[in-house]
Scaffold this active site. Structure first.
Site, mmCIF file in Angstrom:
data_model
loop_
_atom_site.group_PDB
_atom_site.id
_atom_site.type_symbol
_atom_site.label_atom_id
_atom_site.label_comp_id
_atom_site.label_asym_id
_atom_site.label_seq_id
_atom_site.Cartn_x
_atom_site.Cartn_y
_atom_site.Cartn_z
ATOM 1 N N TYR A 164 25.019 94.088 44.773
ATOM 2 C CA TYR A 164 25.642 94.834 43.671
ATOM 3 C C TYR A 164 25.372 94.143 42.324
ATOM 4 C CZ TYR A 164 29.706 96.992 41.244
ATOM 5 O OH TYR A 164 30.530 97.660 40.387
ATOM 6 N N LYS A 168 23.460 95.807 39.201
ATOM 7 C CA LYS A 168 24.229 96.028 37.975
ATOM 8 C C LYS A 168 23.578 95.351 36.773
ATOM 9 C CE LYS A 168 27.695 98.711 38.863
ATOM 10 N NZ LYS A 168 27.556 100.130 38.468
HETATM 11 P P1 NAI Z 1 34.898 105.408 42.387
HETATM 12 O O1 NAI Z 1 34.505 105.140 43.798
HETATM 13 O O2 NAI Z 1 36.260 105.901 42.147
HETATM 14 O O3 NAI Z 1 33.871 106.393 41.721
HETATM 15 C C1 NAI Z 1 32.526 106.419 42.027
HETATM 16 C C2 NAI Z 1 32.123 107.836 42.324
HETATM 17 O O4 NAI Z 1 30.709 107.897 42.501
HETATM 18 C C3 NAI Z 1 32.747 108.385 43.583
HETATM 19 O O5 NAI Z 1 33.477 109.558 43.280
HETATM 20 C C4 NAI Z 1 31.570 108.666 44.482
HETATM 21 O O6 NAI Z 1 31.728 109.807 45.291
HETATM 22 C C5 NAI Z 1 30.456 108.845 43.524
HETATM 23 N N1 NAI Z 1 29.149 108.576 44.104
HETATM 24 C C6 NAI Z 1 28.794 107.580 44.938
HETATM 25 N N2 NAI Z 1 27.492 107.669 45.255
HETATM 26 C C7 NAI Z 1 27.019 108.763 44.631
HETATM 27 C C8 NAI Z 1 25.741 109.363 44.564
HETATM 28 N N3 NAI Z 1 24.682 108.869 45.248
HETATM 29 N N4 NAI Z 1 25.592 110.445 43.799
HETATM 30 C C9 NAI Z 1 26.636 110.971 43.125
HETATM 31 N N5 NAI Z 1 27.866 110.443 43.149
HETATM 32 C C10 NAI Z 1 28.064 109.351 43.905
HETATM 33 O O7 NAI Z 1 34.658 104.031 41.585
HETATM 34 P P2 NAI Z 1 34.951 103.607 40.060
HETATM 35 O O8 NAI Z 1 35.718 102.368 40.109
HETATM 36 O O9 NAI Z 1 35.448 104.725 39.281
HETATM 37 O O10 NAI Z 1 33.505 103.187 39.613
HETATM 38 C C11 NAI Z 1 32.723 103.882 38.662
HETATM 39 C C12 NAI Z 1 31.574 102.988 38.235
HETATM 40 O O11 NAI Z 1 32.078 101.851 37.571
HETATM 41 C C13 NAI Z 1 30.733 102.454 39.385
HETATM 42 O O12 NAI Z 1 29.374 102.423 38.973
HETATM 43 C C14 NAI Z 1 31.225 101.047 39.553
HETATM 44 O O13 NAI Z 1 30.263 100.201 40.149
HETATM 45 C C15 NAI Z 1 31.551 100.674 38.143
HETATM 46 N N6 NAI Z 1 32.498 99.581 38.008
HETATM 47 C C16 NAI Z 1 33.829 99.782 38.287
HETATM 48 C C17 NAI Z 1 34.707 98.729 38.142
HETATM 49 C C18 NAI Z 1 36.155 98.943 38.328
HETATM 50 O O14 NAI Z 1 36.920 97.984 38.046
HETATM 51 N N7 NAI Z 1 36.596 100.089 38.769
HETATM 52 C C19 NAI Z 1 34.243 97.379 37.815
HETATM 53 C C20 NAI Z 1 32.846 97.312 37.461
HETATM 54 C C21 NAI Z 1 32.022 98.374 37.594
#
Ligand code: NAI
Length: 688
Positions: A164, A168
């Site tokens: 990851y 990233k």
């Molecule tokens: P989340 O799991 O709630 O949202 C991610 C969404 O992406 C999910 O709804 C999932 O279905 C969708 N997804 C996964 N693979 C996919 C694909 N191949 N095509 C289309 N959609 C897909 O997670 P969150 O926390 O909202 O994360 C959003 C972004 O922020 C991610 O890139 C994550 O790595 C990044 N991030 C989040 C952090 C946090 O504290 N929540 C920290 C650092 C980065």
């Protein structure tokens, strides 16, 4: 409260918007007027499964609040499909928030191929696929905002997240380059490292923290970075809990650990280690030129056995402007090709104000005319393609803010009359880079060929406001200089009124800068309304000379030089003042209504008339000697600087007619220093 930020008319894709942060962004864009594509594959956090529920729910929520939204259920790996959804539903794409993500945490030794590949496919490859599919649409419309989602795990590393972290931080590298390539098209790309409670973080964060770090504390940053008012480009931001911070690189002064003609040894590295890692007086390099500039400086220091650390002052001067003549001068831009038909010649003639109300304009407007010709100043159009295709942005050593670029001066010389159709190739090269203190001047030489035959030569003087002070030279023997007009009332004056749509018409010849058509873009540049292209006024002035002194014979045109001093507004009248000195016609162009000079230091050189007789001046009455002196002048120029240096003298003649002085001539066999000294920068002038 300041004016609210709205997104009316803008189309945004938020990937992975079925939950967590993405959902929050999608809702926020929806209530502020954007049309939203809610993308979500609807799988589990490890990348398994698929469902349309997640995206559908968010679309319903947006619609319930009066917003516009459609769902897309494809994986981000199918980037084209996401963009197609936006185009089908809303007809365009303006903003992409690359947010979709999964986790497959493992300590490094246990990371499987699948763990590695899936993470890279969703995060890095997915963001690439979606962004690439939108890129050309954004380029064409000269607007785009792209957000990459990185992570503190990528920036700092985190146990169990090797796959990851790598993906990233890869996104940051991708964003850094997109920011550079997109800048001139008003495509900005920024990266965020968010922290918020979501299903991705609920297993690693205590529930209380997960609850308090709300996604709504991240969304406002994403919206601001996506707005057309926001000029941030290439930034990296940590954001969470209602706090936003910007990150940048810091570099120690370092140490040179080798000496001229000696090897470089690990023992010296060891002995200097503390100094190498000492951040006292650290610099903050912001682009790759600063990295290269340091190495160039080190090479010269080693050669001259100087010092230990690269000189911070000159390294920082280069840093401030991003201009490095050493690297840039001599660099060639990619060759460009320009095909045109008689339609473009006619369109250009209309663009520079030719009209059927003047009978003698018909030869430039009607392809059936027996003398159908292409206006000589059309010669700038093929050469522009070399710059517009983005060549300038890729030259090493020329890293600057393109919004600060003014078109300072233009020189055009034709070696043959331009054909009325054809395919031409242009080769552009950085002839020189000058440091004018308040800015930098780039001299760009462009040679345009039809097959192997050289048709014309253009020299662009491009002024970059605020990019000076890098310690370069002020003048160049490569510059085609402006020349002051004679100190007497003009021999002839010609006036033409531009139409309200002059810029709208001229831009169809290939200069699509929105500054000349879009009121809001012009306002951003500090103008009340869109302004006329400097090269349009240039075309007006040149054809005035052609009519006054060459009977509209395009084959008589040799060259033109102008300095752009002030902008003209479509609808204003252009007045060209002309002074004839042999075959050189000095010109100055003013806005008639205000008297403001818009083109200065300008001249057109004509070839002598084909029948060998000099053109007769209406007021002054022609002298045969004019031809003789014009030829002397031309030969001296052709003999070149060496001959001129040898002679180093000024010759004067007084021609009398009936006992009275009819003309005075002087031939300067001196290097044109004085002319160059007058070659001041265009300061507030110039053509944006
Ligand atoms: P989340 O799991 O709630 O949202 C991610 C969404 O992406 C999910 O709804 C999932 O279905 C969708 N997804 C996964 N693979 C996919 C694909 N191949 N095509 C289309 N959609 C897909 O997670 P969150 O926390 O909202 O994360 C959003 C972004 O922020 C991610 O890139 C994550 O790595 C990044 N991030 C989040 C952090 C946090 O504290 N929540 C920290 C650092 C980065």
């Amino acid at each position: 409260m300041l004016e609210p930020l709205v997104f009316d008319g803008k189309v945004v894709i938020v990937t992975g918007a079925g939950g967590g942060l993405g959902r929050e962004y999608a809702l926020a864009f929806g209530v502020r007027g954007a049309s939203v594509v809610v993308n979500d594959l609807g799988g589990d956090i490890k990348g398994g499964g698929k469902s349309s529920n997640a995206a559908d729910k968010v679309v319903e929520e947006i619609k319930a609040k009066g917003g516009k939204a459609v769902a897309n259920y494809d994986s981000v790996e199918d980037g084209e499909k996401l963009i197609q959804t936006a185009l089908d539903a809303f007809g365009r794409i303006d903003i992409i928030v690359n947010n979709a993500g999964i986790l497959r945490d493992r300590s490094f030794g246990r990371t499987s191929d699948l763990d590695w590949d899936l993470i890279h496919r969703v995060h890095l490859r997915g963001s690439f696929m979606v962004t690439r599919a939108a890129w050309n649409h954004m380029k064409k419309q000269k607007f785009g905002r792209i957000i990459m989602t990185s992570s503190a795990a990528g920036i700092y590393g985190n146990f169990g997240q090797a796959n990851y972290s790598a993906a990233k931080l890869g996104l940051l590298g991708l964003a850094n380059t997109l920011a550079i390539e997109g800048q001139k098209y008003n495509i900005h790309c920024n990266t965020i490292a968010p922290t918020a409670g979501s299903r991705l973080t609920e297993t690693v964060m205590p529930p209380v923290l997960c609850e308090s770090l709300k996604a709504e504390y991240v969304a406002p940053l994403v919206l601001w970075l996506s707005h057309d008012q926001c000029q941030e480009n290439g930034g990296l931001f940590e954001v969470g809990a209602g706090w936003i911070g910007k990150l940048r690189w810091e570099r120690s002064q370092g140490r040179i650990v080798r000496k001229k003609n000696q090897g470089m040894f690990p023992e010296t590295v060891r002995d200097q280690w503390d100094n190498i890692c000492d951040f006292t007086n650290a610099t903050k390099p912001a682009n790759i030129n600063e990295s290269v500039a340091t190495l160039v400086e080190v090479l010269s220091r080693v050669e001259t056995d100087e010092g230990i650390a690269p000189n911070p002052t000159s390294a920082m001067a280069t840093a401030a402007s991003g201009i490095s003549p050493l690297e840039a001068v001599g660099q060639k831009l990619p060759e460009s090709t320009f095909s045109y038909s008689q339609t473009q010649c006619i369109l250009y003639a209309l663009g520079v104000g030719m009209s059927t109300k003047d009978d003698d304009h018909l030869k430039f407007l009607y392809e059936g005319h027996e003398d159908f010709s292409c206006l000589p100043t059309f010669g700038v159009i093929p050469s522009q393609a070399a710059m517009m295709d983005g060549g300038l942005g890729s030259v090493p050593g020329l890293n600057f803010d393109f919004t600060r670029l003014l078109h300072g001066e233009q020189y055009l010389e034709l070696f043959k009359p331009l054909p009325t159709s054809g395919t031409l190739t242009s080769q552009a090269r950085i002839a020189d880079v000058l440091d004018k203190g308040s800015g930098a001047v780039i001299l760009l030489d462009v040679h345009t060929y039809s097959g192997k035959e050289l048709l014309c030569y253009n020299q662009y003087s491009l002024f970059i406001v605020g990019a000076g002070g890098f310690g370069g030279k002020r003048t160049s023997d490569k510059a085609m200089s402006t020349v002051a007009h004679p100190n007497r009332t003009p021999d002839a004056v010609m006036t033409d009124t531009t139409t309200r749509d002059q810029a709208a018409l001229y831009r169809l010849s290939g200069d699509w800068n929105p500054l000349h058509i879009d009121p809001s873009f012009a306002a951003m540049g500090g103008f009340k309304s869109p302004i006329l292209h400097g090269l349009c006024s240039f075309g007006f002035a040149a054809r005035h000379v052609l009519k006054q002194y060459a009977n509209n014979d395009a084959s008589r045109f040799k060259s033109i030089k102008v300095r752009f001093v002030k902008p003209v507004l479509p609808g204003q009248s252009l007045q060209t003042e002309m002074w004839k000195e042999g075959n050189r016609i000095h010109i100055q162009c003013k806005v008639k209504e205000s008297g403001a000079v818009v083109l200065s230091g300008a001249y057109v050189d004509l070839h002598a008339a084909a029948d060998g007789s000099p053109q007769i001046l209406p007021e002054a009455g022609g002298l045969k000697s004019e031809l003789v002196f014009a030829e002397i002048g031309r030969r001296i120029k052709d003999l070149g600087a060496e001959m001129v240096k040898k002679v180093n003298a000024v010759f004067g003649w007084e021609i009398t007619k009936g006992g009275n002085t009819a003309a005075q001539w002087s031939i300067l066999c001196r290097q044109a220093e004085s002319a160059r000294e007058h070659h001041a920068e265009p300061e507030a002038g110039g053509d944006p």
